[in-house]
Design a protein around this motif. Structure first.
Motif, short mmCIF file in Angstrom:
data_model
loop_
_atom_site.label_atom_id
_atom_site.label_comp_id
_atom_site.label_asym_id
_atom_site.label_seq_id
_atom_site.Cartn_x
_atom_site.Cartn_y
_atom_site.Cartn_z
N VAL B 117 0.85 -1.20 0.00
CA VAL B 117 0.00 0.00 0.00
C VAL B 117 0.89 1.25 0.00
CG1 VAL B 117 -1.64 1.37 1.37
CG2 VAL B 117 -2.03 -1.08 1.05
N CYS B 118 1.92 1.26 0.83
CA CYS B 118 2.79 2.44 0.90
C CYS B 118 3.58 2.65 -0.39
CB CYS B 118 3.71 2.36 2.12
SG CYS B 118 2.81 2.54 3.66
N GLN B 119 4.00 1.55 -1.02
CA GLN B 119 4.68 1.66 -2.33
C GLN B 119 3.74 2.25 -3.36
OE1 GLN B 119 5.91 -2.35 -3.19
NE2 GLN B 119 7.46 -2.31 -1.57
N GLU B 120 2.49 1.82 -3.34
CA GLU B 120 1.51 2.31 -4.32
C GLU B 120 1.19 3.79 -4.08
OE1 GLU B 120 1.98 -0.01 -6.70
OE2 GLU B 120 -0.13 0.23 -7.21
N VAL B 121 1.19 4.20 -2.83
CA VAL B 121 0.99 5.62 -2.51
C VAL B 121 2.13 6.43 -3.14
CG1 VAL B 121 1.11 7.34 -0.64
CG2 VAL B 121 -0.39 5.35 -0.42
#
Lengths: 176, 176
Positions: B117-121
């Motif tokens: 999720v943080c990578q996609e953000v």
């Protein structure tokens, strides 16, 4: 959905740590402006902003360290001074809301910030709580303030946490 | 502010833990409906919703525990099955968005949920990340899921955490 009650957004605001000048912290201003720009947008009647400032007695009394108290009157004037600082802070946000035409309310509570914010959420029942976080310098990326962390866990409503970007972080965290 | 780009809201969604039936979890549906009702309201053109489903290989492979793999083809069909479950989940949200007329995009990633999720953000740069949390039974009030806690600390954008209310919490957390 136009006929429904506005979304009530509670924003926790605090003052800058720069001593002697009672203005809003960078984090508080950032959280407020972000909410207007990204959430409220042009749907002014759809939202009502609630500003809560929690005064920490110790912290707010800091400027009075060198004062001499000789009578109960001296304490009264100190309390008035503290309160004025809080009011000055809220005035900034209420003024901005009036310029924009968005409904608002603002008030001060004394106590421990994290506990007090969660108590006020329980009492006021906002739809969302917005909290800004300090301390996001280039070497502090993972740090999120304890107040926001506590609120995410304990507040009885959805919570928006807004980290300050590295560019907005002052060299000295005390200057927030 | 009407002329500006819509606010891009990334919503992390997962499927119910009820085995064998690939529908959206109570937390995911709750986060989605809350976002529509309290943030988007009637300002449909002001927002774009992005749905991210992170598939955890172990978890999603659970139903295949009793399967027998005798050739590479068997693995291919398993992968297709896993992917279908994710697609079915996203279809639910995309369908609802089309009914409402709000712009949306949805996609699947494989990996560790919180890291992914943080990578996609970082990659997609949404204005807000919305994450629902499970596990708020009457005796679990202070619990906030580790994924949401990680995202609040690490995601490079403001994060909305939405706890499920006690009434929505199933008796058995597995039924979320």
């Amino acid at each position: 959905m136009s006929g429904s009650e506005p979304t009530r957004v509670l924003i926790g605001v605090n003052q800058s740590s720069i001593k002697g000048y009672p203005h809003a912290s960078i984090s508080s201003k950032g959280a407020f402006e972000w909410t207007l720009q990204k959430i409220v947008r042009d749907n002014i009647p759809g939202f009502k902003l609630l500003f809560l400032h929690v005064q920490v007695p110790d912290e707010d009394g800091f400027d009075d360290m060198d004062s001499i108290y000789a009578s109960p009157e001296d304490f009264k004037s100190m309390k008035a001074k503290e309160k004025n600082k809080g009011l000055h802070l809220l005035e900034y946000f209420v003024q901005r809301c009036h310029e924009i035409g968005i409904a608002c309310e603002a008030w001060i509570r004394k106590g421990d910030p994290q506990e007090t914010v969660c108590q006020e959420v329980k009492r006021v029942k906002p739809d969302i709580l917005v909290v800004g976080c300090r301390g996001l310098g280039p070497f502090q990326r993972v740090f999120v303030g304890t107040v926001s962390e506590f609120c995410v866990k304990h507040a009885e409503c959805p919570v928006i946490t807004i980290k300050r970007s590295a560019e907005e972080t002052p060299q000295d965290p005390v200057d927030d």
